[in-house]
Write a protein that holds these residues in place. Structure first.
Motif, PDB file in Angstrom:
ATOM      1  N   ARG A  42       1.221  19.655  32.578  1.00 41.63           N
ATOM      2  CA  ARG A  42      -0.086  20.357  32.413  1.00 41.63           C
ATOM      3  C   ARG A  42       0.054  21.826  32.619  1.00 41.63           C
ATOM      4  O   ARG A  42      -0.621  22.605  31.949  1.00 41.63           O
ATOM      5  CB  ARG A  42      -0.664  20.078  34.115  1.00 41.63           C
ATOM      6  CG  ARG A  42      -1.119  18.442  33.907  1.00 41.63           C
ATOM      7  CD  ARG A  42      -1.833  18.382  35.289  1.00 41.63           C
ATOM      8  NE  ARG A  42      -2.262  16.834  35.413  1.00 41.63           N
ATOM      9  CZ  ARG A  42      -2.109  16.199  36.598  1.00 41.63           C
ATOM     10  NH1 ARG A  42      -2.221  16.724  37.743  1.00 41.63           N
ATOM     11  NH2 ARG A  42      -2.775  15.166  36.570  1.00 41.63           N
ATOM     12  N   VAL A  43       1.141  22.461  33.275  1.00 42.16           N
ATOM     13  CA  VAL A  43       1.368  23.804  32.936  1.00 42.16           C
ATOM     14  C   VAL A  43       1.765  24.067  31.844  1.00 42.16           C
ATOM     15  O   VAL A  43       1.392  25.172  31.193  1.00 42.16           O
ATOM     16  CB  VAL A  43       2.272  24.222  34.178  1.00 42.16           C
ATOM     17  CG1 VAL A  43       2.726  25.741  33.890  1.00 42.16           C
ATOM     18  CG2 VAL A  43       1.769  24.198  35.409  1.00 42.16           C
ATOM     19  N   PHE A  44       2.880  23.378  31.040  1.00 43.75           N
ATOM     20  CA  PHE A  44       3.108  23.679  29.625  1.00 43.75           C
ATOM     21  C   PHE A  44       1.853  23.450  28.752  1.00 43.75           C
ATOM     22  O   PHE A  44       1.529  24.440  27.961  1.00 43.75           O
ATOM     23  CB  PHE A  44       4.245  22.504  29.217  1.00 43.75           C
ATOM     24  CG  PHE A  44       4.636  22.776  27.974  1.00 43.75           C
ATOM     25  CD1 PHE A  44       5.733  23.697  27.725  1.00 43.75           C
ATOM     26  CD2 PHE A  44       4.141  21.991  26.794  1.00 43.75           C
ATOM     27  CE1 PHE A  44       6.191  23.839  26.502  1.00 43.75           C
ATOM     28  CE2 PHE A  44       4.829  22.012  25.522  1.00 43.75           C
ATOM     29  CZ  PHE A  44       5.746  23.200  25.321  1.00 43.75           C
ATOM     30  N   ALA A  45       1.166  22.525  29.011  1.00 43.06           N
ATOM     31  CA  ALA A  45      -0.149  22.242  28.226  1.00 43.06           C
ATOM     32  C   ALA A  45      -1.242  23.709  28.484  1.00 43.06           C
ATOM     33  O   ALA A  45      -1.906  24.300  27.462  1.00 43.06           O
ATOM     34  CB  ALA A  45      -0.776  21.047  28.618  1.00 43.06           C
ATOM     35  N   ALA A  46      -1.410  24.194  29.626  1.00 37.95           N
ATOM     36  CA  ALA A  46      -2.173  25.226  29.864  1.00 37.95           C
ATOM     37  C   ALA A  46      -1.905  26.422  29.206  1.00 37.95           C
ATOM     38  O   ALA A  46      -2.830  27.176  28.718  1.00 37.95           O
ATOM     39  CB  ALA A  46      -2.301  25.327  31.430  1.00 37.95           C
ATOM     40  N   VAL A  47      -0.462  26.833  29.240  1.00 37.77           N
ATOM     41  CA  VAL A  47      -0.180  28.117  28.629  1.00 37.77           C
ATOM     42  C   VAL A  47      -0.429  27.916  27.373  1.00 37.77           C
ATOM     43  O   VAL A  47      -0.792  28.982  26.752  1.00 37.77           O
ATOM     44  CB  VAL A  47       1.246  28.013  29.193  1.00 37.77           C
ATOM     45  CG1 VAL A  47       2.042  29.243  28.152  1.00 37.77           C
ATOM     46  CG2 VAL A  47       1.417  28.366  30.374  1.00 37.77           C
ATOM     47  N   PHE A  48       0.111  26.868  26.441  1.00 37.45           N
ATOM     48  CA  PHE A  48      -0.052  26.612  25.176  1.00 37.45           C
ATOM     49  C   PHE A  48      -1.571  26.805  24.712  1.00 37.45           C
ATOM     50  O   PHE A  48      -2.038  27.160  23.505  1.00 37.45           O
ATOM     51  CB  PHE A  48       0.781  25.564  24.350  1.00 37.45           C
ATOM     52  CG  PHE A  48       2.134  26.077  24.410  1.00 37.45           C
ATOM     53  CD1 PHE A  48       2.680  26.287  23.215  1.00 37.45           C
ATOM     54  CD2 PHE A  48       3.303  25.646  25.359  1.00 37.45           C
ATOM     55  CE1 PHE A  48       3.928  26.797  22.704  1.00 37.45           C
ATOM     56  CE2 PHE A  48       4.608  26.194  25.170  1.00 37.45           C
ATOM     57  CZ  PHE A  48       4.953  26.705  23.842  1.00 37.45           C
ATOM     58  N   MET A  49      -2.298  26.062  25.540  1.00 39.18           N
ATOM     59  CA  MET A  49      -3.821  26.216  25.207  1.00 39.18           C
ATOM     60  C   MET A  49      -4.467  27.285  25.305  1.00 39.18           C
ATOM     61  O   MET A  49      -5.172  27.883  24.601  1.00 39.18           O
ATOM     62  CB  MET A  49      -4.469  25.178  26.119  1.00 39.18           C
ATOM     63  CG  MET A  49      -4.364  23.768  25.848  1.00 39.18           C
ATOM     64  SD  MET A  49      -5.315  23.153  24.555  1.00 39.18           S
ATOM     65  CE  MET A  49      -5.300  21.561  24.937  1.00 39.18           C
ATOM     66  N   VAL A  50      -3.855  28.288  26.237  1.00 41.06           N
ATOM     67  CA  VAL A  50      -4.503  29.573  26.508  1.00 41.06           C
ATOM     68  C   VAL A  50      -3.890  30.393  25.064  1.00 41.06           C
ATOM     69  O   VAL A  50      -4.772  31.110  24.568  1.00 41.06           O
ATOM     70  CB  VAL A  50      -4.009  30.324  27.573  1.00 41.06           C
ATOM     71  CG1 VAL A  50      -4.503  31.883  27.623  1.00 41.06           C
ATOM     72  CG2 VAL A  50      -4.769  29.627  28.729  1.00 41.06           C
ATOM     73  N   ILE A  51      -2.703  30.427  24.875  1.00 40.67           N
ATOM     74  CA  ILE A  51      -2.120  30.952  23.554  1.00 40.67           C
ATOM     75  C   ILE A  51      -2.751  30.597  22.281  1.00 40.67           C
ATOM     76  O   ILE A  51      -3.292  31.480  21.475  1.00 40.67           O
ATOM     77  CB  ILE A  51      -0.723  31.061  23.674  1.00 40.67           C
ATOM     78  CG1 ILE A  51       0.067  31.590  24.803  1.00 40.67           C
ATOM     79  CG2 ILE A  51      -0.010  31.789  22.298  1.00 40.67           C
ATOM     80  CD1 ILE A  51       1.427  31.429  25.020  1.00 40.67           C
ATOM     81  N   GLY A  52      -3.065  29.319  22.377  1.00 44.76           N
ATOM     82  CA  GLY A  52      -3.724  29.028  20.999  1.00 44.76           C
ATOM     83  C   GLY A  52      -5.061  29.420  20.991  1.00 44.76           C
ATOM     84  O   GLY A  52      -5.568  29.851  19.681  1.00 44.76           O
ATOM     85  N   MET A  53      -5.765  29.331  22.096  1.00 45.83           N
ATOM     86  CA  MET A  53      -7.186  29.948  22.074  1.00 45.83           C
ATOM     87  C   MET A  53      -7.323  31.313  21.844  1.00 45.83           C
ATOM     88  O   MET A  53      -8.243  31.717  21.053  1.00 45.83           O
ATOM     89  CB  MET A  53      -7.810  29.725  23.582  1.00 45.83           C
ATOM     90  CG  MET A  53      -9.435  29.822  23.606  1.00 45.83           C
ATOM     91  SD  MET A  53     -10.313  28.882  22.500  1.00 45.83           S
ATOM     92  CE  MET A  53     -10.127  27.463  23.239  1.00 45.83           C
ATOM     93  N   VAL A  54      -6.435  32.138  22.173  1.00 44.53           N
ATOM     94  CA  VAL A  54      -6.438  33.571  21.987  1.00 44.53           C
ATOM     95  C   VAL A  54      -6.143  33.763  20.535  1.00 44.53           C
ATOM     96  O   VAL A  54      -6.873  34.596  19.755  1.00 44.53           O
ATOM     97  CB  VAL A  54      -5.261  34.371  22.838  1.00 44.53           C
ATOM     98  CG1 VAL A  54      -4.997  35.748  22.218  1.00 44.53           C
ATOM     99  CG2 VAL A  54      -5.720  34.302  24.180  1.00 44.53           C
ATOM    100  N   SER A  55      -5.244  33.144  19.750  1.00 43.15           N
ATOM    101  CA  SER A  55      -5.131  33.094  18.586  1.00 43.15           C
ATOM    102  C   SER A  55      -6.336  32.495  17.581  1.00 43.15           C
ATOM    103  O   SER A  55      -6.725  33.225  16.569  1.00 43.15           O
ATOM    104  CB  SER A  55      -4.038  32.143  17.752  1.00 43.15           C
ATOM    105  OG  SER A  55      -3.845  31.885  16.687  1.00 43.15           O
ATOM    106  N   MET A  56      -7.044  31.871  18.015  1.00 44.58           N
ATOM    107  CA  MET A  56      -8.397  31.247  17.514  1.00 44.58           C
ATOM    108  C   MET A  56      -9.354  32.349  17.705  1.00 44.58           C
ATOM    109  O   MET A  56     -10.173  32.481  16.542  1.00 44.58           O
ATOM    110  CB  MET A  56      -8.751  29.970  18.007  1.00 44.58           C
ATOM    111  CG  MET A  56      -7.789  28.711  17.806  1.00 44.58           C
ATOM    112  SD  MET A  56      -8.027  28.049  16.314  1.00 44.58           S
ATOM    113  CE  MET A  56      -9.654  27.274  16.261  1.00 44.58           C
TER     114      MET A  56
END
Length: 126
Positions: A42-56
Motif C-alpha cells: 500500500r505504501v509502495f502504491a501510494a508513493v507511485f500514485m502520487v508521483i504519477g499524479m504529479v506527472s499527469m
C-alpha cells in the motif's frame, strides 16, 4: 529529440510523454499491492500514485500552455505542401511537412540578392 517538428507539436509531444509516464508509474504502483500485499504494498502504491499524479498534472499544464500558444500563433500557408500551418516566433517548421519557415526575410535562405535588397530598402511601416 527525434526528428524536428513544429514548436507546438514539440510541446504536445512532451505532454503526451508525461501522460504516458504518469500512467505507467500509477500502474507500477498498483502492481506493488499485487506482489507485496499488506502495508508495504500500500505504501509502495501510494508513493507511485502520487508521483504519477504529479506527472499527469504537469502534462495537463503543458497541454494547456500549448493550447494558449496555439491561439496566438500566426497562421500562414506552407510553400511546400500548401496547407495552413501555425508558426511561433520568427522561425518554425510546418506542422505537416516539416519545412523550415520564417517571418524574417533576412533569415530566409532561398531569396535572391535583388529580393533581399528590395526588402531591406523598404521602410518597416510600409
Amino acid at each position: 529529440m527525434f526528428a524536428k517538428s513544429s514548436k507546438i507539436n514539440e510541446f504536445r509531444l512532451w505532454g503526451l510523454l508525461l501522460t504516458l509516464f504518469g500512467m505507467g508509474l500509477m500502474i507500477l504502483g498498483t502492481a506493488g499491492i499485487v506482489f507485496w500485499g499488506g502495508s508495504t504494498g500500500r505504501v509502495f502504491a501510494a508513493v507511485f500514485m502520487v508521483i504519477g499524479m504529479v506527472s499527469m498534472l504537469a502534462s495537463v499544464a503543458i497541454y494547456f500552455w500549448a493550447g494558449m500558444l496555439s491561439t496566438s500563433a500566426v497562421i500562414l500557408m506552407c510553400p511546400e505542401c500548401g496547407r495552413q500551418t501555425k508558426i511561433l516566433g520568427k522561425t518554425d517548421r510546418c506542422m505537416y511537412c516539416k519545412t523550415k519557415m520564417t517571418l524574417d526575410p533576412k533569415q530566409a535562405t532561398d531569396l535572391d540578392e535583388d529580393e533581399l535588397a528590395s526588402i531591406s530598402s523598404t521602410p518597416p511601416n510600409a
